[in-house]
Scaffold this motif. Sequence first.
Motif, PDB file in Angstrom:
ATOM      1  N   ILE A  58       0.858  -1.181   0.000  1.00 55.81           N
ATOM      2  CA  ILE A  58       0.000   0.000   0.000  1.00 55.81           C
ATOM      3  C   ILE A  58       0.896   1.233   0.000  1.00 55.81           C
ATOM      4  O   ILE A  58       1.655   1.457   0.950  1.00 55.81           O
ATOM      5  CB  ILE A  58      -0.941  -0.033   1.216  1.00 55.81           C
ATOM      6  CG1 ILE A  58      -1.853  -1.268   1.120  1.00 55.81           C
ATOM      7  CG2 ILE A  58      -1.763   1.248   1.300  1.00 55.81           C
ATOM      8  CD1 ILE A  58      -2.657  -1.541   2.359  1.00 55.81           C
ATOM      9  N   PHE A  59       0.812   1.994  -1.060  1.00 55.43           N
ATOM     10  CA  PHE A  59       1.697   3.146  -1.225  1.00 55.43           C
ATOM     11  C   PHE A  59       1.222   4.325  -0.372  1.00 55.43           C
ATOM     12  O   PHE A  59       0.200   4.257   0.325  1.00 55.43           O
ATOM     13  CB  PHE A  59       1.773   3.527  -2.704  1.00 55.43           C
ATOM     14  CG  PHE A  59       2.671   2.636  -3.508  1.00 55.43           C
ATOM     15  CD1 PHE A  59       3.877   3.096  -4.012  1.00 55.43           C
ATOM     16  CD2 PHE A  59       2.323   1.313  -3.770  1.00 55.43           C
ATOM     17  CE1 PHE A  59       4.717   2.269  -4.751  1.00 55.43           C
ATOM     18  CE2 PHE A  59       3.148   0.480  -4.505  1.00 55.43           C
ATOM     19  CZ  PHE A  59       4.346   0.958  -5.001  1.00 55.43           C
ATOM     20  N   GLN A  60       1.937   5.432  -0.454  1.00 55.61           N
ATOM     21  CA  GLN A  60       1.683   6.602   0.374  1.00 55.61           C
ATOM     22  C   GLN A  60       0.361   7.303   0.015  1.00 55.61           C
ATOM     23  O   GLN A  60      -0.155   7.166  -1.060  1.00 55.61           O
ATOM     24  CB  GLN A  60       2.843   7.607   0.247  1.00 55.61           C
ATOM     25  CG  GLN A  60       3.130   8.063  -1.165  1.00 55.61           C
ATOM     26  CD  GLN A  60       4.140   7.194  -1.878  1.00 55.61           C
ATOM     27  OE1 GLN A  60       4.359   6.052  -1.493  1.00 55.61           O
ATOM     28  NE2 GLN A  60       4.759   7.738  -2.912  1.00 55.61           N
ATOM     29  N   PHE A  61      -0.160   8.036   1.001  1.00 58.38           N
ATOM     30  CA  PHE A  61      -1.312   8.925   0.814  1.00 58.38           C
ATOM     31  C   PHE A  61      -2.607   8.181   0.483  1.00 58.38           C
ATOM     32  O   PHE A  61      -3.404   8.644  -0.337  1.00 58.38           O
ATOM     33  CB  PHE A  61      -1.016   9.969  -0.280  1.00 58.38           C
ATOM     34  CG  PHE A  61       0.195  10.809  -0.015  1.00 58.38           C
ATOM     35  CD1 PHE A  61       0.229  11.707   1.033  1.00 58.38           C
ATOM     36  CD2 PHE A  61       1.332  10.672  -0.800  1.00 58.38           C
ATOM     37  CE1 PHE A  61       1.358  12.475   1.288  1.00 58.38           C
ATOM     38  CE2 PHE A  61       2.468  11.427  -0.551  1.00 58.38           C
ATOM     39  CZ  PHE A  61       2.490  12.331   0.494  1.00 58.38           C
ATOM     40  N   ASN A  62      -2.853   7.060   1.124  1.00 58.43           N
ATOM     41  CA  ASN A  62      -4.116   6.346   0.943  1.00 58.43           C
ATOM     42  C   ASN A  62      -5.008   6.494   2.171  1.00 58.43           C
ATOM     43  O   ASN A  62      -4.525   6.608   3.295  1.00 58.43           O
ATOM     44  CB  ASN A  62      -3.852   4.861   0.684  1.00 58.43           C
ATOM     45  CG  ASN A  62      -3.404   4.597  -0.737  1.00 58.43           C
ATOM     46  OD1 ASN A  62      -4.178   4.724  -1.664  1.00 58.43           O
ATOM     47  ND2 ASN A  62      -2.128   4.241  -0.905  1.00 58.43           N
ATOM     48  N   SER A  63      -6.330   6.475   1.931  1.00 61.64           N
ATOM     49  CA  SER A  63      -7.328   6.504   2.998  1.00 61.64           C
ATOM     50  C   SER A  63      -8.154   5.228   2.906  1.00 61.64           C
ATOM     51  O   SER A  63      -8.941   5.054   1.967  1.00 61.64           O
ATOM     52  CB  SER A  63      -8.231   7.730   2.871  1.00 61.64           C
ATOM     53  OG  SER A  63      -9.303   7.667   3.799  1.00 61.64           O
ATOM     54  N   LEU A  64      -7.994   4.341   3.872  1.00 64.97           N
ATOM     55  CA  LEU A  64      -8.670   3.049   3.860  1.00 64.97           C
ATOM     56  C   LEU A  64      -9.500   2.888   5.131  1.00 64.97           C
ATOM     57  O   LEU A  64      -8.989   3.092   6.237  1.00 64.97           O
ATOM     58  CB  LEU A  64      -7.646   1.913   3.774  1.00 64.97           C
ATOM     59  CG  LEU A  64      -6.621   1.988   2.637  1.00 64.97           C
ATOM     60  CD1 LEU A  64      -5.656   0.810   2.716  1.00 64.97           C
ATOM     61  CD2 LEU A  64      -7.300   2.034   1.286  1.00 64.97           C
ATOM     62  N   GLY A  65     -10.785   2.541   4.943  1.00 61.60           N
ATOM     63  CA  GLY A  65     -11.634   2.251   6.090  1.00 61.60           C
ATOM     64  C   GLY A  65     -12.404   3.420   6.646  1.00 61.60           C
ATOM     65  O   GLY A  65     -13.001   3.313   7.722  1.00 61.60           O
ATOM     66  N   ALA A  66     -12.445   4.542   5.939  1.00 62.83           N
ATOM     67  CA  ALA A  66     -13.257   5.672   6.403  1.00 62.83           C
ATOM     68  C   ALA A  66     -14.743   5.343   6.263  1.00 62.83           C
ATOM     69  O   ALA A  66     -15.139   4.436   5.517  1.00 62.83           O
ATOM     70  CB  ALA A  66     -12.913   6.933   5.613  1.00 62.83           C
ATOM     71  N   ILE A  67     -15.572   6.092   6.967  1.00 63.55           N
ATOM     72  CA  ILE A  67     -17.009   5.832   6.938  1.00 63.55           C
ATOM     73  C   ILE A  67     -17.557   6.080   5.532  1.00 63.55           C
ATOM     74  O   ILE A  67     -16.986   6.848   4.753  1.00 63.55           O
ATOM     75  CB  ILE A  67     -17.763   6.691   7.964  1.00 63.55           C
ATOM     76  CG1 ILE A  67     -17.654   8.180   7.622  1.00 63.55           C
ATOM     77  CG2 ILE A  67     -17.249   6.407   9.367  1.00 63.55           C
ATOM     78  CD1 ILE A  67     -18.523   9.062   8.497  1.00 63.55           C
TER      79      ILE A  67
END
Length: 264
Positions: A58-67
């Motif tokens: 998983i590379f930089q600047f990711n958003s995983l699991g937000a509502i």
Amino acid sequence: MTGIHSTALVDPAAQLGSSVSVGPYTVIGPHVRIGAGTTIGAHCVIEGHTTIGRDNRIFQFNSLGAIPQDKKYAGEPCELVIGDRNTVREFCTFNIGSPGDSGVTRVGNDNWIMAYVHLAHDCDVGSHTIFANNSQLAGHVSVGDWVILGGFTVVHQFVRLGAHSMTAMCTLLFADLPPFVMSQGQPAAARSMNFEGLRRRGFSADRIAAVKGMHKALYREDLTLEQARARIATLTVQHPEAETDVQMMLGFLEATSPQRGIVR
């Protein structure tokens, strides 16, 4: 041994497997589980009830699991589940599921997901897919194995994409895309079948001949969808090796709602 950068904020309740690597300034929440061998780049946020399998990159600047981006969401403990050996490039956003569906957004194994891809709540992505840059999936989208999405593809909510299907750049999908079909346009239209992709995956000449027969029934003979299904069902007589492929197509077409239809 896990390798967590000194600037990363990892909640003590998070569960990280052996040899997990976490980059600078990444934030990982208390309900996150990450399997062995996975690497997380810098400046990521992984939150919610998120499970990530083994050997992902998983590379930089990711958003995983937000509502979910759903006004009806009221804090229910929905999930994001990611399998093994996936590559997730920069600036992707994967949301958890919603209580109005299964409650789970799911990604399979061995997927190649490029930059700026969005997976909305309750999406179900198979394995061995390729999502090019800026592919965008609305809620409740189902993507079969080996699907390829061209850059800037946009998929409407509740649309299904069958296994081995493919979209060209800037395709807009409002209807279900059957297995094997290549599509392009706004809205999408069927252009051909993904014959070259099938050859690369080891499909025999007999199986590819059956896929050509499906293409003819769906797109070349001016048949209704019901007539096309009946024609496709006969293909196993001439092409016995394609039994699984024919049944997959028939099952997909049977599950298509009359209101949505298929790309034609």
